[in-house]
Design a protein around this motif. Structure first.
Motif, PDB file in Angstrom:
ATOM      1  N   MET A   1       0.861  -1.185   0.000  1.00  0.00           N
ATOM      2  CA  MET A   1       0.000   0.000   0.000  1.00  0.00           C
ATOM      3  C   MET A   1       0.898   1.236   0.000  1.00  0.00           C
ATOM      4  N   LYS A   2       0.642   2.138  -0.918  1.00  0.00           N
ATOM      5  CA  LYS A   2       1.424   3.376  -0.971  1.00  0.00           C
ATOM      6  C   LYS A   2       1.098   4.228   0.248  1.00  0.00           C
ATOM      7  N   ASN A   3       2.046   5.087   0.622  1.00  0.00           N
ATOM      8  CA  ASN A   3       1.919   5.907   1.826  1.00  0.00           C
ATOM      9  C   ASN A   3       1.488   7.323   1.456  1.00  0.00           C
ATOM     10  N   ILE A   4       0.232   7.644   1.726  1.00  0.00           N
ATOM     11  CA  ILE A   4      -0.350   8.938   1.376  1.00  0.00           C
ATOM     12  C   ILE A   4       0.317  10.092   2.130  1.00  0.00           C
ATOM     13  N   PHE A   5       1.047   9.779   3.197  1.00  0.00           N
ATOM     14  CA  PHE A   5       1.735  10.819   3.956  1.00  0.00           C
ATOM     15  C   PHE A   5       3.035  11.261   3.279  1.00  0.00           C
ATOM     16  N   LYS A   6       3.491  10.522   2.287  1.00  0.00           N
ATOM     17  CA  LYS A   6       4.699  10.896   1.536  1.00  0.00           C
ATOM     18  C   LYS A   6       4.301  11.843   0.415  1.00  0.00           C
ATOM     19  N   LYS A   7       5.049  12.929   0.289  1.00  0.00           N
ATOM     20  CA  LYS A   7       4.710  13.956  -0.693  1.00  0.00           C
ATOM     21  C   LYS A   7       4.624  13.397  -2.103  1.00  0.00           C
ATOM     22  N   GLU A   8       5.544  12.514  -2.482  1.00  0.00           N
ATOM     23  CA  GLU A   8       5.522  11.989  -3.850  1.00  0.00           C
ATOM     24  C   GLU A   8       4.268  11.160  -4.117  1.00  0.00           C
ATOM     25  N   GLU A 111       0.715  17.192   4.786  1.00  0.00           N
ATOM     26  CA  GLU A 111       1.478  18.174   5.567  1.00  0.00           C
ATOM     27  C   GLU A 111       1.380  17.903   7.066  1.00  0.00           C
ATOM     28  N   LEU A 112       0.218  17.464   7.534  1.00  0.00           N
ATOM     29  CA  LEU A 112       0.090  17.123   8.955  1.00  0.00           C
ATOM     30  C   LEU A 112       0.979  15.928   9.295  1.00  0.00           C
ATOM     31  N   GLY A 113       1.063  14.984   8.384  1.00  0.00           N
ATOM     32  CA  GLY A 113       1.993  13.877   8.505  1.00  0.00           C
ATOM     33  C   GLY A 113       1.546  12.743   9.403  1.00  0.00           C
ATOM     34  N   GLU A 114       2.349  11.684   9.337  1.00  0.00           N
ATOM     35  CA  GLU A 114       2.039  10.461  10.080  1.00  0.00           C
ATOM     36  C   GLU A 114       1.938  10.697  11.585  1.00  0.00           C
ATOM     37  N   ALA A 115       2.833  11.504  12.131  1.00  0.00           N
ATOM     38  CA  ALA A 115       2.849  11.715  13.583  1.00  0.00           C
ATOM     39  C   ALA A 115       1.520  12.290  14.078  1.00  0.00           C
ATOM     40  N   HIS A 116       0.920  13.166  13.286  1.00  0.00           N
ATOM     41  CA  HIS A 116      -0.366  13.767  13.658  1.00  0.00           C
ATOM     42  C   HIS A 116      -1.462  12.705  13.759  1.00  0.00           C
ATOM     43  N   PHE A 117      -1.381  11.701  12.893  1.00  0.00           N
ATOM     44  CA  PHE A 117      -2.445  10.700  12.818  1.00  0.00           C
ATOM     45  C   PHE A 117      -2.203   9.495  13.726  1.00  0.00           C
ATOM     46  N   GLU A 118      -1.007   9.313  14.229  1.00  0.00           N
ATOM     47  CA  GLU A 118      -0.720   8.163  15.097  1.00  0.00           C
ATOM     48  C   GLU A 118      -1.573   8.248  16.362  1.00  0.00           C
ATOM     49  N   GLY A 119      -2.490   7.291  16.528  1.00  0.00           N
ATOM     50  CA  GLY A 119      -3.369   7.259  17.699  1.00  0.00           C
ATOM     51  C   GLY A 119      -4.553   8.199  17.622  1.00  0.00           C
ATOM     52  N   LYS A 120      -4.699   8.932  16.511  1.00  0.00           N
ATOM     53  CA  LYS A 120      -5.820   9.868  16.357  1.00  0.00           C
ATOM     54  C   LYS A 120      -7.131   9.092  16.316  1.00  0.00           C
ATOM     55  N   ASP A 121      -8.117   9.618  17.016  1.00  0.00           N
ATOM     56  CA  ASP A 121      -9.438   9.011  17.076  1.00  0.00           C
ATOM     57  C   ASP A 121     -10.145   9.200  15.739  1.00  0.00           C
ATOM     58  N   SER A 122     -10.653   8.121  15.169  1.00  0.00           N
ATOM     59  CA  SER A 122     -11.423   8.228  13.929  1.00  0.00           C
ATOM     60  C   SER A 122     -12.891   8.445  14.264  1.00  0.00           C
ATOM     61  N   HIS A 123     -13.633   8.829  13.264  1.00  0.00           N
ATOM     62  CA  HIS A 123     -15.053   9.133  13.431  1.00  0.00           C
ATOM     63  C   HIS A 123     -15.825   7.954  14.014  1.00  0.00           C
ATOM     64  N   ALA A 124     -15.563   6.765  13.510  1.00  0.00           N
ATOM     65  CA  ALA A 124     -16.365   5.610  13.916  1.00  0.00           C
ATOM     66  C   ALA A 124     -15.569   4.455  14.502  1.00  0.00           C
ATOM     67  N   PHE A 125     -14.241   4.445  14.300  1.00  0.00           N
ATOM     68  CA  PHE A 125     -13.460   3.271  14.674  1.00  0.00           C
ATOM     69  C   PHE A 125     -12.631   3.428  15.935  1.00  0.00           C
ATOM     70  N   GLY A 126     -12.655   4.605  16.533  1.00  0.00           N
ATOM     71  CA  GLY A 126     -11.795   4.846  17.688  1.00  0.00           C
ATOM     72  C   GLY A 126     -10.377   5.157  17.234  1.00  0.00           C
ATOM     73  N   PRO A 127      -9.416   5.078  18.145  1.00  0.00           N
ATOM     74  CA  PRO A 127      -8.031   5.414  17.783  1.00  0.00           C
ATOM     75  C   PRO A 127      -7.480   4.463  16.716  1.00  0.00           C
ATOM     76  N   LEU A 128      -6.780   5.041  15.752  1.00  0.00           N
ATOM     77  CA  LEU A 128      -6.133   4.265  14.694  1.00  0.00           C
ATOM     78  C   LEU A 128      -4.647   4.581  14.673  1.00  0.00           C
ATOM     79  N   THR A 129      -3.875   3.651  14.171  1.00  0.00           N
ATOM     80  CA  THR A 129      -2.457   3.923  13.949  1.00  0.00           C
ATOM     81  C   THR A 129      -2.320   4.751  12.672  1.00  0.00           C
ATOM     82  N   ALA A 130      -1.160   5.357  12.502  1.00  0.00           N
ATOM     83  CA  ALA A 130      -0.905   6.110  11.266  1.00  0.00           C
ATOM     84  C   ALA A 130      -1.011   5.179  10.059  1.00  0.00           C
ATOM     85  N   LYS A 131      -0.572   3.941  10.217  1.00  0.00           N
ATOM     86  CA  LYS A 131      -0.660   2.973   9.119  1.00  0.00           C
ATOM     87  C   LYS A 131      -2.125   2.715   8.750  1.00  0.00           C
TER      88      LYS A 131
END
Length: 150
Positions: A1-8, A111-131
């Motif tokens: 799976m490609k990484n959407i957090f990478k600029k390229e 721009e927010l990047g992986e670190a911003h999303f690590e452990g971030k609560d999702s709308h319906a699934f609860g906390p998710l990893t950046a992956k």
């Protein structure tokens, strides 16, 4: 799976979006291209705004039980799979407005990047990893861009 957090990767997805026109036909499904862009923007609305109420109680439990692995797991979506009611776009949408908003959302996410999303609560699934966030965003976008042949 490609990484959407990478600029390229984000740039590659944006290039694919830029290849769409208001007349680009779908290869399957019911949505036209403007509706598809609006549909993709819902995931970002759920991530960045309070536009949609969060599911609670039994509904949240059922969503986590039946949808989470499908949404954040590596298995590709099947064509013509049913979607959550919040993601149904049946009215006409402004192609350019939805395209610009989706590109803005992609850039903001990258721009927010992986670190911003690590452990971030999702709308319906609860906390998710950046992956998991990456899979949620990239798999969905890729599925619908393939739906329109880009």
């Amino acid at each position: 799976m490609k990484n959407i957090f990478k600029k390229e990767v984000t740039d590659e997805v944006i290039d694919r979006i830029e290849n769409l026109t208001p007349e680009t036909p779908n290869l399957w499904g019911k949505m036209n291209v403007a509706q598809m862009l609006a549909h993709c923007n819902v995931a970002y609305d759920m991530t960045f705004t309070d536009k949609y109420p969060r599911p609670k109680g039994f509904k949240k439990f059922m969503i986590k039980l039946f949808a989470k692995n499908l949404v954040v797991g590596p298995k590709p979506y099947k064509k013509n799979l049913r979607t959550a009611p919040e993601f149904l776009i049946t009215d006409e949408r402004d192609f350019l407005k939805e395209k610009e908003l989706l590109i803005h959302n992609l850039r903001k996410t990258q721009e927010l990047g992986e670190a911003h999303f690590e452990g971030k609560d999702s709308h319906a699934f609860g906390p998710l990893t950046a992956k998991q966030w990456n899979v949620l965003f990239y798999k969905h976008l890729n599925h619908h861009l393939e739906q329109f042949g880009v």
